[in-house]
Design an enzyme around this catalytic site. Structure first.
Site: not given
Ligand code: IPE
Ligand code: IPE
Ligand code: MG
Length: 252
Positions: A29-31, A33, A46, A74-75, A78, A140, A205
Protein backbone atom coordinates in the site's frame (compact mmCIF):
# COMPACT_ATOMS: atom_id res chain seq x y z
CA UNK A 1 24.60 -13.02 9.23
CA UNK A 2 26.29 -12.37 5.90
CA UNK A 3 25.79 -9.14 3.96
CA UNK A 4 24.79 -9.60 0.35
CA UNK A 5 23.18 -7.66 -2.50
CA UNK A 6 20.04 -9.78 -2.64
CA UNK A 7 17.73 -7.52 -4.57
CA UNK A 8 20.01 -6.63 -7.45
CA UNK A 9 19.42 -2.98 -6.53
CA UNK A 10 22.90 -2.42 -5.19
CA UNK A 11 21.85 -2.47 -1.53
CA UNK A 12 23.70 -4.70 0.89
CA UNK A 13 21.33 -6.66 3.04
CA UNK A 14 22.04 -8.64 6.20
CA UNK A 15 20.61 -12.06 5.47
CA UNK A 16 18.51 -13.24 8.39
CA UNK A 17 18.64 -16.94 9.07
CA UNK A 18 16.47 -19.20 11.17
CA UNK A 19 13.61 -16.70 11.29
CA UNK A 20 11.06 -19.48 10.87
CA UNK A 21 8.97 -17.65 8.30
CA UNK A 22 7.86 -19.90 5.48
CA UNK A 23 5.18 -17.67 3.98
CA UNK A 24 5.17 -13.87 3.85
CA UNK A 25 2.13 -12.02 2.50
CA UNK A 26 2.34 -8.30 1.73
CA UNK A 27 -0.37 -5.65 1.43
CA UNK A 28 1.54 -3.34 -0.89
CA UNK A 29 0.00 0.00 0.00
CA UNK A 30 1.00 3.63 -0.53
CA UNK A 31 1.72 3.94 -4.25
CA UNK A 32 -0.79 6.75 -4.69
CA UNK A 33 0.50 8.77 -1.74
CA UNK A 34 4.09 8.24 -2.89
CA UNK A 35 3.21 9.82 -6.25
CA UNK A 36 1.07 12.58 -4.71
CA UNK A 37 3.95 13.67 -2.46
CA UNK A 38 5.89 14.37 -5.66
CA UNK A 39 3.02 15.94 -7.54
CA UNK A 40 2.90 13.01 -9.98
CA UNK A 41 -0.06 10.96 -11.27
CA UNK A 42 -1.02 7.91 -9.18
CA UNK A 43 -0.03 5.58 -12.01
CA UNK A 44 3.59 6.71 -11.70
CA UNK A 45 3.43 5.45 -8.11
CA UNK A 46 2.07 2.12 -9.32
CA UNK A 47 4.92 1.83 -11.82
CA UNK A 48 7.46 2.44 -9.05
CA UNK A 49 5.58 -0.09 -6.98
CA UNK A 50 5.99 -2.69 -9.73
CA UNK A 51 9.75 -2.11 -9.69
CA UNK A 52 9.70 -2.82 -5.97
CA UNK A 53 7.86 -6.06 -6.62
CA UNK A 54 10.68 -7.11 -8.94
CA UNK A 55 13.30 -6.44 -6.26
CA UNK A 56 11.42 -8.07 -3.39
CA UNK A 57 10.63 -11.17 -5.46
CA UNK A 58 14.26 -11.45 -6.36
CA UNK A 59 15.39 -11.05 -2.74
CA UNK A 60 13.07 -13.67 -1.23
CA UNK A 61 15.09 -16.86 -1.83
CA UNK A 62 18.18 -15.27 -0.25
CA UNK A 63 16.06 -14.01 2.62
CA UNK A 64 14.96 -17.58 3.28
CA UNK A 65 11.35 -17.03 2.19
CA UNK A 66 9.83 -19.77 0.02
CA UNK A 67 6.27 -18.44 -0.25
CA UNK A 68 5.46 -14.84 -1.10
CA UNK A 69 1.91 -13.60 -1.62
CA UNK A 70 1.29 -10.06 -2.88
CA UNK A 71 -1.97 -8.11 -2.73
CA UNK A 72 -2.06 -6.28 -6.05
CA UNK A 73 -5.75 -5.44 -6.60
CA UNK A 74 -8.72 -5.94 -4.29
CA UNK A 75 -12.37 -6.58 -5.10
CA UNK A 76 -12.93 -3.06 -3.77
CA UNK A 77 -10.31 -1.41 -6.00
CA UNK A 78 -12.80 -1.34 -8.91
CA UNK A 79 -14.24 1.76 -7.19
CA UNK A 80 -11.25 3.77 -8.43
CA UNK A 81 -11.24 5.90 -11.57
CA UNK A 82 -11.46 4.10 -14.91
CA UNK A 83 -8.08 5.56 -15.79
CA UNK A 84 -6.44 4.05 -12.71
CA UNK A 85 -8.15 0.66 -13.07
CA UNK A 86 -7.27 0.36 -16.76
CA UNK A 87 -3.74 1.54 -16.04
CA UNK A 88 -3.29 -1.08 -13.33
CA UNK A 89 -4.73 -3.89 -15.46
CA UNK A 90 -2.38 -2.92 -18.30
CA UNK A 91 0.55 -2.96 -15.89
CA UNK A 92 -0.30 -6.46 -14.67
CA UNK A 93 -0.26 -7.75 -18.25
CA UNK A 94 3.00 -5.99 -19.10
CA UNK A 95 4.59 -7.20 -15.87
CA UNK A 96 3.75 -10.81 -16.68
CA UNK A 97 5.11 -10.45 -20.22
CA UNK A 98 8.33 -8.69 -19.25
CA UNK A 99 9.10 -10.91 -16.24
CA UNK A 100 8.09 -14.33 -17.57
CA UNK A 101 11.55 -15.36 -18.81
CA UNK A 102 13.33 -14.20 -15.70
CA UNK A 103 10.81 -15.73 -13.31
CA UNK A 104 10.94 -19.10 -14.99
CA UNK A 105 14.75 -19.02 -15.19
CA UNK A 106 14.97 -18.15 -11.50
CA UNK A 107 12.80 -21.08 -10.44
CA UNK A 108 9.76 -19.03 -9.42
CA UNK A 109 6.36 -20.68 -9.53
CA UNK A 110 3.67 -18.10 -10.21
CA UNK A 111 0.06 -18.44 -9.11
CA UNK A 112 -2.86 -16.03 -8.94
CA UNK A 113 -5.71 -15.83 -6.47
CA UNK A 114 -8.93 -13.87 -6.82
CA UNK A 115 -11.93 -14.01 -9.14
CA UNK A 116 -10.79 -14.11 -12.75
CA UNK A 117 -14.06 -13.77 -14.67
CA UNK A 118 -14.12 -9.98 -14.29
CA UNK A 119 -10.64 -9.58 -15.82
CA UNK A 120 -10.00 -9.00 -19.54
CA UNK A 121 -9.69 -12.31 -21.44
CA UNK A 122 -6.24 -11.24 -22.63
CA UNK A 123 -5.03 -10.77 -19.06
CA UNK A 124 -6.64 -14.04 -18.01
CA UNK A 125 -4.74 -15.80 -20.81
CA UNK A 126 -1.42 -14.25 -19.73
CA UNK A 127 -2.09 -15.35 -16.15
CA UNK A 128 -2.92 -18.91 -17.14
CA UNK A 129 0.11 -18.97 -19.45
CA UNK A 130 2.67 -18.04 -16.80
CA UNK A 131 1.05 -20.37 -14.26
CA UNK A 132 1.40 -23.27 -16.68
CA UNK A 133 4.91 -22.30 -17.74
CA UNK A 134 6.23 -22.08 -14.17
CA UNK A 135 4.23 -24.98 -12.68
CA UNK A 136 7.36 -27.13 -12.32
CA UNK A 137 9.30 -24.53 -10.30
CA UNK A 138 9.67 -24.53 -6.52
CA UNK A 139 12.52 -22.21 -5.49
CA UNK A 140 10.01 -19.48 -4.72
CA UNK A 141 6.22 -19.73 -4.76
CA UNK A 142 4.91 -16.34 -5.80
CA UNK A 143 1.17 -15.76 -5.53
CA UNK A 144 -0.37 -12.54 -6.79
CA UNK A 145 -3.82 -11.52 -5.60
CA UNK A 146 -5.75 -9.78 -8.39
CA UNK A 147 -9.45 -8.99 -7.97
CA UNK A 148 -9.02 -10.72 -4.62
CA UNK A 149 -11.29 -10.20 -1.64
CA UNK A 150 -11.38 -12.54 1.32
CA UNK A 151 -15.15 -12.37 1.57
CA UNK A 152 -15.58 -12.99 -2.14
CA UNK A 153 -13.24 -15.98 -1.89
CA UNK A 154 -15.29 -17.40 1.01
CA UNK A 155 -18.55 -16.84 -0.89
CA UNK A 156 -17.18 -18.70 -3.92
CA UNK A 157 -15.95 -21.53 -1.66
CA UNK A 158 -19.34 -21.71 0.10
CA UNK A 159 -21.08 -21.94 -3.26
CA UNK A 160 -18.86 -24.85 -4.29
CA UNK A 161 -19.51 -26.59 -0.98
CA UNK A 162 -23.26 -26.10 -1.38
CA UNK A 163 -23.07 -27.60 -4.88
CA UNK A 164 -21.12 -30.60 -3.55
CA UNK A 165 -23.62 -31.13 -0.75
CA UNK A 166 -26.61 -30.72 -3.07
CA UNK A 167 -25.12 -33.24 -5.49
CA UNK A 168 -24.51 -35.69 -2.65
CA UNK A 169 -20.73 -35.64 -3.10
CA UNK A 170 -20.25 -34.79 0.58
CA UNK A 171 -22.54 -34.89 3.61
CA UNK A 172 -23.28 -31.75 5.67
CA UNK A 173 -21.43 -33.36 8.61
CA UNK A 174 -18.29 -33.48 6.47
CA UNK A 175 -18.19 -29.68 6.20
CA UNK A 176 -15.12 -29.12 8.34
CA UNK A 177 -12.27 -26.62 8.29
CA UNK A 178 -10.34 -28.74 5.81
CA UNK A 179 -13.33 -28.87 3.45
CA UNK A 180 -13.47 -25.08 3.40
CA UNK A 181 -9.71 -24.58 3.08
CA UNK A 182 -9.64 -27.00 0.14
CA UNK A 183 -12.18 -24.87 -1.74
CA UNK A 184 -10.42 -21.54 -1.25
CA UNK A 185 -8.20 -20.01 -3.94
CA UNK A 186 -5.30 -20.72 -1.58
CA UNK A 187 -5.97 -24.48 -1.36
CA UNK A 188 -2.37 -25.24 -2.40
CA UNK A 189 -0.73 -22.63 -0.16
CA UNK A 190 0.41 -22.88 3.46
CA UNK A 191 -1.14 -20.27 5.76
CA UNK A 192 0.88 -17.04 5.95
CA UNK A 193 3.19 -16.76 8.95
CA UNK A 194 3.71 -13.04 8.55
CA UNK A 195 1.61 -10.33 6.91
CA UNK A 196 3.30 -7.01 6.22
CA UNK A 197 1.31 -3.90 5.36
CA UNK A 198 3.17 -0.82 4.18
CA UNK A 199 2.09 2.84 4.23
CA UNK A 200 1.18 3.11 7.90
CA UNK A 201 -2.41 1.88 7.64
CA UNK A 202 -3.26 -0.66 10.33
CA UNK A 203 -6.06 -2.60 8.65
CA UNK A 204 -6.27 -5.75 6.59
CA UNK A 205 -8.62 -4.55 3.80
CA UNK A 206 -10.19 -7.96 3.07
CA UNK A 207 -6.85 -9.77 2.64
CA UNK A 208 -6.70 -13.48 3.56
CA UNK A 209 -9.15 -13.32 6.51
CA UNK A 210 -9.45 -17.12 6.81
CA UNK A 211 -5.80 -17.91 6.21
CA UNK A 212 -4.45 -15.23 8.56
CA UNK A 213 -6.15 -16.62 11.69
CA UNK A 214 -2.76 -17.04 13.37
CA UNK A 215 -0.54 -14.85 11.21
CA UNK A 216 1.71 -12.26 12.79
CA UNK A 217 1.25 -8.71 11.48
CA UNK A 218 3.79 -5.97 10.81
CA UNK A 219 2.65 -2.48 9.90
CA UNK A 220 5.42 -0.43 8.32
CA UNK A 221 5.17 3.34 7.79
CA UNK A 222 7.15 3.03 4.54
CA UNK A 223 5.20 3.70 1.34
CA UNK A 224 5.40 0.63 -0.91
CA UNK A 225 7.59 2.25 -3.64
CA UNK A 226 10.21 2.90 -0.91
CA UNK A 227 10.06 -0.57 0.68
CA UNK A 228 13.41 -2.34 0.43
CA UNK A 229 14.78 -5.85 0.81
CA UNK A 230 16.77 -4.46 3.75
CA UNK A 231 13.56 -3.47 5.55
CA UNK A 232 12.08 -6.87 4.83
CA UNK A 233 15.22 -8.52 6.23
CA UNK A 234 14.88 -6.44 9.42
CA UNK A 235 11.21 -7.41 9.78
CA UNK A 236 12.09 -11.09 9.33
CA UNK A 237 14.85 -10.82 11.92
CA UNK A 238 12.37 -9.35 14.42
CA UNK A 239 9.88 -12.11 13.69
CA UNK A 240 12.14 -14.75 15.23
CA UNK A 241 11.72 -13.17 18.67
CA UNK A 242 7.92 -13.38 18.57
CA UNK A 243 6.26 -16.09 20.59
CA UNK A 244 3.50 -17.83 18.67
CA UNK A 245 1.23 -19.58 21.11
CA UNK A 246 -1.74 -20.59 18.93
CA UNK A 247 -3.99 -20.30 21.94
CA UNK A 248 -1.84 -22.58 24.06
CA UNK A 249 0.51 -21.85 26.94
CA UNK A 250 4.26 -21.91 26.50
CA UNK A 251 6.01 -23.85 29.29
CA UNK A 252 8.43 -21.76 31.38
C1 IPE B 1 -5.44 -2.72 -0.12
O1 IPE B 1 -5.12 -1.37 -0.26
C2 IPE B 1 -5.41 -3.41 -1.45
C3 IPE B 1 -4.11 -3.54 -2.08
C4 IPE B 1 -2.96 -3.19 -1.57
C5 IPE B 1 -4.14 -4.14 -3.37
P1 IPE B 1 -6.24 -0.25 -0.43
O2 IPE B 1 -5.50 1.02 -0.57
O3 IPE B 1 -7.18 -0.61 -1.49
O4 IPE B 1 -6.99 -0.37 0.97
P2 IPE B 1 -7.84 0.71 1.77
O5 IPE B 1 -8.85 1.29 0.84
O6 IPE B 1 -6.87 1.76 2.25
O7 IPE B 1 -8.43 -0.06 2.91
C1 IPE C 1 -1.62 0.23 -3.31
O1 IPE C 1 -1.40 1.59 -3.36
C2 IPE C 1 -1.83 -0.39 -4.67
C3 IPE C 1 -3.22 -0.74 -4.98
C4 IPE C 1 -4.23 -0.73 -4.14
C5 IPE C 1 -3.49 -1.13 -6.34
P1 IPE C 1 -2.60 2.62 -3.35
O2 IPE C 1 -2.98 2.92 -4.75
O3 IPE C 1 -3.70 2.14 -2.48
O4 IPE C 1 -1.91 3.89 -2.70
P2 IPE C 1 -2.53 4.90 -1.65
O5 IPE C 1 -3.03 4.06 -0.50
O6 IPE C 1 -3.60 5.64 -2.35
O7 IPE C 1 -1.37 5.75 -1.26
MG1 MG D 1 -4.12 2.37 -0.52
Amino acid sequence: MAAKDVSGAGELVEQPSGHGVEHVAIIMDGNGRWAKLRGWPRLVGHRRGAERVRQIVRACPDLGVRWLTLYAFSTENWKRSTEEVIGLMGMFGRYIQSEADRLSAEGVRVRFIGGRERLEPRLQALMAGIEARTAGNSRLNLTVAINYGGRDELVRAARRLAEDVAAGRIAPAQVEEAAISARLDTADLPDPDLIIRTSGEARTSNFLPWQAAYAEYEFSPTLWPDFTAAEMAAILARFSSRERRYGGVVKA
